[in-house]
Motif scaffolding. Structure first.
Motif, PDB file in Angstrom:
ATOM      1  N   LEU A  57       0.835  -1.202   0.000  1.00 36.53           N
ATOM      2  CA  LEU A  57       0.000   0.000   0.000  1.00 36.53           C
ATOM      3  C   LEU A  57       0.870   1.252   0.000  1.00 36.53           C
ATOM      4  O   LEU A  57       1.926   1.275   0.633  1.00 36.53           O
ATOM      5  N   LYS A  58       0.416   2.291  -0.675  1.00 36.15           N
ATOM      6  CA  LYS A  58       1.176   3.540  -0.745  1.00 36.15           C
ATOM      7  C   LYS A  58       0.595   4.642   0.131  1.00 36.15           C
ATOM      8  O   LYS A  58       1.259   5.639   0.411  1.00 36.15           O
ATOM      9  N   THR A  59      -0.658   4.481   0.574  1.00 39.16           N
ATOM     10  CA  THR A  59      -1.284   5.474   1.437  1.00 39.16           C
ATOM     11  C   THR A  59      -2.059   4.757   2.531  1.00 39.16           C
ATOM     12  O   THR A  59      -2.940   3.942   2.235  1.00 39.16           O
ATOM     13  N   SER A  65       6.359   2.627  12.316  1.00 45.22           N
ATOM     14  CA  SER A  65       7.616   2.618  11.563  1.00 45.22           C
ATOM     15  C   SER A  65       7.325   3.089  10.150  1.00 45.22           C
ATOM     16  O   SER A  65       6.864   2.311   9.300  1.00 45.22           O
ATOM     17  N   LYS A  66       7.569   4.359   9.902  1.00 45.38           N
ATOM     18  CA  LYS A  66       7.237   4.932   8.603  1.00 45.38           C
ATOM     19  C   LYS A  66       8.187   4.405   7.537  1.00 45.38           C
ATOM     20  O   LYS A  66       9.397   4.360   7.729  1.00 45.38           O
ATOM     21  N   VAL A  67       7.607   4.025   6.420  1.00 42.80           N
ATOM     22  CA  VAL A  67       8.362   3.455   5.303  1.00 42.80           C
ATOM     23  C   VAL A  67       8.458   4.491   4.193  1.00 42.80           C
ATOM     24  O   VAL A  67       7.464   5.127   3.837  1.00 42.80           O
ATOM     25  N   ARG A  68       9.639   4.657   3.651  1.00 40.76           N
ATOM     26  CA  ARG A  68       9.839   5.597   2.555  1.00 40.76           C
ATOM     27  C   ARG A  68       8.905   5.235   1.393  1.00 40.76           C
ATOM     28  O   ARG A  68       8.776   4.072   1.007  1.00 40.76           O
ATOM     29  N   GLY A  69       8.252   6.227   0.847  1.00 39.91           N
ATOM     30  CA  GLY A  69       7.361   5.994  -0.274  1.00 39.91           C
ATOM     31  C   GLY A  69       5.905   5.768   0.120  1.00 39.91           C
ATOM     32  O   GLY A  69       5.042   5.666  -0.755  1.00 39.91           O
ATOM     33  N   ILE A  70       5.649   5.682   1.433  1.00 32.05           N
ATOM     34  CA  ILE A  70       4.278   5.509   1.916  1.00 32.05           C
ATOM     35  C   ILE A  70       3.853   6.769   2.653  1.00 32.05           C
ATOM     36  O   ILE A  70       4.593   7.307   3.467  1.00 32.05           O
ATOM     37  N   SER A  71       2.646   7.231   2.356  1.00 31.27           N
ATOM     38  CA  SER A  71       2.088   8.403   3.035  1.00 31.27           C
ATOM     39  C   SER A  71       1.182   7.945   4.168  1.00 31.27           C
ATOM     40  O   SER A  71       0.438   6.968   4.021  1.00 31.27           O
ATOM     41  N   TYR A  72       1.245   8.652   5.302  1.00 35.70           N
ATOM     42  CA  TYR A  72       0.438   8.307   6.474  1.00 35.70           C
ATOM     43  C   TYR A  72      -0.403   9.518   6.895  1.00 35.70           C
ATOM     44  O   TYR A  72      -0.131  10.159   7.909  1.00 35.70           O
ATOM     45  N   GLU A 104       1.021  14.801   6.149  1.00 38.32           N
ATOM     46  CA  GLU A 104      -0.174  14.957   5.325  1.00 38.32           C
ATOM     47  C   GLU A 104      -1.386  14.891   6.230  1.00 38.32           C
ATOM     48  O   GLU A 104      -1.431  14.077   7.165  1.00 38.32           O
ATOM     49  N   VAL A 105      -2.363  15.754   5.984  1.00 41.54           N
ATOM     50  CA  VAL A 105      -3.580  15.761   6.782  1.00 41.54           C
ATOM     51  C   VAL A 105      -4.789  15.728   5.864  1.00 41.54           C
ATOM     52  O   VAL A 105      -4.666  15.891   4.647  1.00 41.54           O
TER      53      VAL A 105
END
Length: 325
Positions: A67-69, A95-102, A122-123
């Motif tokens: 998943l990317k988002t 654990s934030k992964v590069r390339g994924i937005s949270y 991002e909100v």
């Protein structure tokens, strides 16, 4: 401004290979981005409160599926949404992964400031096409609620934070009934002009059908290009996948979904959760569309969180899955 729709007779990767105007460089007509909303929209509407550690584990497992988002949490008052009372702990703990937005939900400037302090990049803000629904939800009319977002958009721009917009009750409201497409257009245009990079169209109570979705999208896509829209379909009447298919016909390539169909709507009795992510991915892959999601891994995540919640999966694919076909 008008953005014409190009009708397509067969929804396959080959037939979707036509180009819509100004499509983003990272997205092709055969790619669909899934926005996983289970950790926020799903869990906030589940009766069982889970500890932050479980939510963090859920997001971390989702991060391993392709998943990317992944919508992580909501910075709202714990008094009104107790399931999201650990928002800062969750956002800081994953654990934030590069390339994924949270992304995280921020209903007002106070929520935005708290999210920023917790590391949000991002909100999302949310409005409704129905005044009655908006009053029940945030104690403000649709127009008043949008005005509350202006400080959020301004602060986000100053801090380099992207903002996504949600519009709920796009075809039906539990209090007003059917919603006129023109009412949806007003909210969508306002959010777009304020600077939301993407606007998610939500059938909050799941009453939409391919017919009502088409009538709404006919007007909305004349106001805002399809490349900047997403759909967020609840499955109360079993129409979510059908409505998603309709959105593909209009050139929309972003779909919100909730792992194992978690959630519902506290302001709409009987409303079931979002379209199950497993079911959406299975359908899209069967059409030859790309999502970057590993369905086997996603199914295992769905089974994990349903075990933690003590409830069965609402995903038909998850229930039936025995491995790659």
């Amino acid at each position: 401004m008008s953005f014409a729709r190009i009708p397509i007779p067969f929804l396959t990767c080959r037939s979707l290979a036509w180009s819509t105007a100004k499509r983003t460089a990272t997205t092709t007509p055969c790619e669909v981005r899934i926005v996983e909303v289970g950790p926020r929209d799903g869990l906030q509407n589940e009766p069982k409160l889970l500890p932050a550690a479980t939510k963090i584990e859920l997001i971390n497992r989702l991060s391993g599926t392709g998943l990317k988002t992944i919508e992580a949490t909501s910075f709202v008052s714990a008094k009104w949404v107790p399931q999201m009372g650990d928002n800062a702990e969750v956002l800081r703990g994953i654990s934030k992964v590069r390339g994924i937005s949270y992304p995280v939900l921020t209903p007002n400037i106070k929520g935005f400031e708290s999210a920023l302090a917790a590391g949000a990049e991002e909100v999302a803000v949310f409005g409704a096409a129905s005044d009655a629904f908006s009053l029940k939800n945030v104690n403000a009319t649709a127009a008043q609620a949008i005005e509350r977002f202006r400080p959020v958009l301004k602060a986000a721009k100053e801090n380099g934070v992207r903002v996504r917009g949600y519009v709920s009750t796009i075809v039906g409201c539990p209090y007003e009934g059917a919603i006129a497409p023109s009412a949806v257009v007003k909210v969508v245009e306002a959010l777009y002009e304020m600077g939301c990079y993407e606007i998610s169209l939500g059938d909050t109570i799941g009453v939409g059908t391919p017919g009502s979705m088409r009538r709404m999208l006919d007007e909305v896509t004349r106001a805002v290009p399809a490349k900047d829209l997403a759909v967020h379909c609840h499955d109360t009447y079993g129409q979510a996948l059908s409505n998603i298919l309709v959105s593909l016909d209009y050139g929309i390539r972003v779909v919100d979904a909730s792992v194992s169909g978690l959630g519902g709507c506290p302001y709409a009795r009987g409303a079931s959760g979002n379209a199950a992510t497993e079911d959406v991915v299975y359908m899209l892959h069967g059409m030859g569309l790309q999502t970057s999601v590993d369905l086997d891994k996603l199914i295992q995540v769905g089974r994990y969180i349903c075990t933690e919640l003590g409830r069965p999966s609402e995903s038909k694919v998850n229930r039936a899955w025995k491995g790659p076909q």
